[in-house]
Structure formats: structure tokens, C-alpha cells
Design an enzyme around this catalytic site. Structure first.
Site, PDB file in Angstrom:
ATOM      1  N   ASP A 136       0.809  -1.221   0.000  1.00 61.72           N
ATOM      2  CA  ASP A 136       0.000   0.000   0.000  1.00 61.72           C
ATOM      3  C   ASP A 136       0.846   1.276   0.000  1.00 61.72           C
ATOM      4  O   ASP A 136       0.650   2.158   0.836  1.00 61.72           O
ATOM      5  CB  ASP A 136      -0.924   0.021   1.224  1.00 61.72           C
ATOM      6  CG  ASP A 136      -1.663  -1.283   1.439  1.00 61.72           C
ATOM      7  OD1 ASP A 136      -2.105  -1.866   0.443  1.00 61.72           O
ATOM      8  OD2 ASP A 136      -1.801  -1.705   2.596  1.00 61.72           O
ATOM      9  N   GLU A 165     -11.359  -0.054  -3.433  1.00 63.64           N
ATOM     10  CA  GLU A 165     -10.672   0.435  -2.238  1.00 63.64           C
ATOM     11  C   GLU A 165      -9.446   1.211  -2.694  1.00 63.64           C
ATOM     12  O   GLU A 165      -9.274   1.502  -3.881  1.00 63.64           O
ATOM     13  CB  GLU A 165     -10.266  -0.730  -1.325  1.00 63.64           C
ATOM     14  CG  GLU A 165      -9.248  -1.686  -1.938  1.00 63.64           C
ATOM     15  CD  GLU A 165      -8.839  -2.797  -0.988  1.00 63.64           C
ATOM     16  OE1 GLU A 165      -9.587  -3.100  -0.046  1.00 63.64           O
ATOM     17  OE2 GLU A 165      -7.737  -3.353  -1.192  1.00 63.64           O
TER      18      GLU A 165
END
Length: 443
Positions: free
Chosen positions: A29, A200
Site C-alpha cells: 500500500d 478500495e
């Protein structure tokens, strides 16, 4: 006069920089930001759980911060927040998912999701402040009221207004932040105009007056991709424009996009080091806009984005071209990564864009292993017959998995950006000459 010596290889908080960006720990991420012309990454951290009992699918206990030093070396600034230091968080939850950091005025605001101790929602989002992009941060005692979800993505607009995008599922939300950057103004609203199915990993940015909302998007038949949509309003509605990156294997993807030194870069993660989709490693590749503002699809590369200079590690296995040699996972007691192996007579590996600076490089160090008696490899400029700048005499190191670091003189002054070619030679007709991990220019 030819000079060479055997030296030790030291591992420090400075880590290699071709893809994947770091290998001493698993990072996912990656949110990249440029602050004062310096590139930072704010990732999450994957680990193998001590016990599989009651462990979540993704085990993520804390956050680290990385900055790009020199031309191609990432500095790990260490742990900045542990799961058990979250004032409002559930202890030992292993749930520290994707964060973000943004600067407003002279203050850096770090946003992160965590499981709340009060059980009010799956994830809440907290914030910390610092006067330094690498911390330390002072963490707010409570999560941001009115925000329920994961993956905070921040946009600071030209007028100084800030927006927080977040969520995972079919619906994504955006909320305008108050000037204190710690509270929302009004109620969050659903981001309209996005395609259906799971989304997301919100990352918004502005380019040529248009707002780009980019996100991880799961196609039922394909899996995780990175998509984007555009709008003339940061609150939407948005128009879906397509994919920035196709699915790159089973598992997740999560990204960020920044402009650095005049080029746009897509940061994302993959799991080629671990071979397991729960243990990921952050990567980066260049991204381009078309004239109409749409984004060209990015294909993952091994070479990545950085331009090594004096003092940086040049990972030769992240080659631009290779002939008469192969790459494989590095063997022996070496950090995780790859090596050049199966090097044949006149085998060659080309590595582009090495910055020799003003010519201050006096020596070159090489990390190699050898299971035969005698050979050599040369470092030349631009092509296999180009100017010879260094020569390494190969000797038996104890085996193909036993590594040594040798340092030799640079034969003449080299300046500026150069492509280098490593050429392998055998003096006894050996089929394998040496395994090579990396080179480093030294002044």
C-alpha cells in the site's frame, strides 16, 4: 596500477531501490508524496504471524516511513507507529492498513486506519501531526468522528481546502476536512459515477485543472486492477476512464501517483519476493498522460524508476538487456533479491542510466560468488566493446553461494549519465563464470 581488495558487505537502514524498492521487510500500500522536492513513501507493513491461531489474513502491526536518498537508495526511518500505540485502537489487532500523509502549512498530517477498541466499526481513521515528514508524530487521542472505513486518501486543493476519501466495497466516500485537518465538515458523501463491484485504495490528485480519483478495482473475472475516474469537482460526480494497471497476479494491488523531477510515477505492490500474496513488496514505474488527459496503461518492470549514482547499489539483475546469462533468486546468506547467474563466455548484462556525477568515482565494488578457479568480468560503457572502466578478476570464493565483495580501481574518469555493460569472460573454458549480485560506485 591494478588494485583490488576484498571487503565486507554491510546491511544498514539504507536499502536497494530497483523493483521491488525494499527487500529487508515486506511493504504494501505505498503512498508516495513529494515534500520540498524530496520523495517519501508511507506504506503498510506485512509480517508472518508468530502463530497462525486467530491470525487475520493480512498481518500488519505497524508503520514505517521511507525516503529516497542519493539517486537510488531508500532510507528506512524506522517504526513510527505500533498497533499498540494507537490511543483509541484495539490491541494486538494486526490491522494497520494503508495510510497517507499530507502537508498543509508547516505541518504534516498522517492518516491511518485501525480497529477501534470500542468496536464501533470495522476500521476507524486516526491522524497524527509532525513538523517533519519522517516524524515523530503526535497522535490524536480519538479517531475522526463521522468517518467509518479504510484506506484514507487525501487531496489538498489549490484553495487550501482538504478532502478525505475513504472506504472499501461497492461504495466510496469523501468528506471535506475542517481547517484543523482533524475533523470533517458536514457529512461524508458517496462518490458518484464509479463502476460497480469492489473498490478500495483511494488516491486523488489534480492535473491540468482536472480531479483524478484513482482506486483499486476488483473485476470478478480478473481480480485487482488499478482504475481511475475524472471530474471537475473534487466531490464528484466522476466519470470512469479505465485501467491504469491490469491485474498482475492473484491477490491485491494498492497504489499512489506523484510527479517527481518532472516525471509521473505509479507506486504499487506485488509479491514476487515472498511468492505469497499476503507478503507484499512495494514497487514503482513511470506513468504517462496522453494529450487528452487520459492515462497510458502501466506495465510492471524490473528496472523501476531510479538512477543510481555514487554510493548507491546498482542491482545488475534489474537489467535493461541480458545475453548469455540468466537471473534467479540470490542464494546463500544474502538479503532477499536476485542475482545474475549462469554467466557464459562473453555473457553480458546492460544496466542503463547510471549517474557518474562529476567524475569523482575512484573505485567500483562488486558482490560476487564463484565455484570455479579463474575468470573475470568487465564493466564497460554503453556496449560490450565500449570503453573499459573496470575489471574484476574472478577467483574461487568457496562455492556458487559463498559471497565476497571486491573493490577495484576505475581505470579513467567517467562523468554524467552513462549506460554500463558487464561482460563475463572465462579463462579455463568454464560454462559458469560468476554469480553477480550488485555493483557500487565509490569516491
Amino acid at each position: 596500477m591494478k588494485k583490488y581488495s576484498i571487503i565486507f558487505c554491510l546491511i544498514s537502514i539504507y536499502t536497494f531501490a530497483q523493483n521491488p524498492l525494499v527487500t529487508h521487510m515486506y511493504t504494501a500500500d505505498p503512498t508516495a508524496r513529494v515534500f520540498d522536492d524530496k520523495l517519501y513513501i508511507y506504506p503498510s507493513h506485512d509480517i508472518v504471524p508468530v502463530s497462525e491461531e486467530n491470525a487475520p489474513k493480512f498481518c500488519m502491526p505497524d508503520y514505517h516511513i521511507f525516503s529516497l536518498e542519493n539517486g537510488a537508495t531508500w532510507k528506512d526511518h524506522g517504526k513510527i507507529l505500533d498497533q499498540n500505540e494507537v490511543p483509541w485502537g484495539k490491541k494486538n489487532s494486526l490491522g494497520m492498513w494503508a495510510p497517507d500523509c499530507i502537508k498543509k502549512g508547516d505541518t504534516y498530517y498522517y492518516y491511518y486506519p485501525a480497529q477501534p477498541e470500542d468496536g464501533s466499526f470495522f476500521r476507524r481513521i486516526g491522524v497524527g501531526t509532525s513538523k517533519n515528514p519522517a516524524g515523530p508524530f503526535k497522535w490524536e487521542k480519538n479517531y475522526i468522528a463521522g468517518v467509518k472505513g479504510i484506506d484514507p486518501g487525501l487531496l489538498l486543493d489549490d484553495d487550501g481546502k482538504a478532502y478525505l476519501y475513504y472506504g472499501g466495497g461497492d461504495d466510496i466516500y469523501v468528506a471535506k476536512l475542517k481547517d484543523n485537518m482533524k475533523e470533517i465538515e458536514g457529512e461524508p458523501i458517496k462518490v458518484e459515477g464509479l463502476p460497480s463491484s469492489y473498490k478500495e485504495g483511494s488516491f486523488p490528485f489534480k492535473y491540468n485543472g482536472t480531479y483524478y480519483y484513482t482506486f483499486a478495482h476488483v473485476f470478478p473475472e480478473e481480480g485487482y486492477t488499478i482504475g481511475y475516474a475524472t471530474s471537475k469537482n473534487p466531490l464528484g460526480p466522476f466519470t470512469y476512464r479505465g485501467k491504469i494497471m491490469d491485474n498482475i497476479g492473484n491477490g491485491t494491488n494498492h497504489h499512489s501517483i506523484v510527479q517527481y523531477k518532472g516525471k509521473w510515477i505509479l507506486f504499487y505492490h506485488w509479491w514476487e519476493i515472498s511468492g505469497y500474496s499476503r507478503l507484499r513488496s512495494m514497487r514503482a514505474d513511470y506513468m504517462e498522460f496522453k494529450k487528452d488527459g487520459t492515462i497510458k496503461k502501466v506495465k510492471p518492470t524490473l528496472r523501476g524508476i531510479t538512477k543510481p549514482t555514487i554510493g548507491d547499489t546498482i542491482q545488475i539483475d534489474r537489467y535493461n538487456e541480458i545475453k548469455g546469462a540468466k537471473t534467479a533468486f540470490v542464494d546463500g546468506n544474502e538479503p532477499k533479491g536476485w542475482m545474475v547467474c549462469d554467466t557464459k563466455m562473453m555473457g553480458q548484462v546492460k544496466f542503463n542510466d547510471v549517474d557518474f556525477g562529476n567524475g569523482q568515482a575512484k573505485t567500483i565494488a562488486a558482490r560476487f560468488a564463484c565455484g570455479q578457479r579463474k575468470g573475470s568480468f568487465e564493466v564497460r560503457l554503453d556496449n560490450p566493446k565500449g570503453k573499459l572502466i573496470a575489471e574484476f578478476p574472478v577467483h574461487f570464493t568457496g562455492g556458487w553461494n559463498t559471497w565476497e565483495t571486491m573493490e577495484v580501481d576505475v581505470k579513467e574518469k567517467v562523468t554524467g549519465m552513462q549506460n554500463i555493460v558487464v561482460v563475463f569472460k572465462s579463462m579455463w573454458g568454464a560454462d559458469k563464470i560468476a554469480n553477480l549480485n550488485w555493483l557500487i560506485l565509490k569516491d
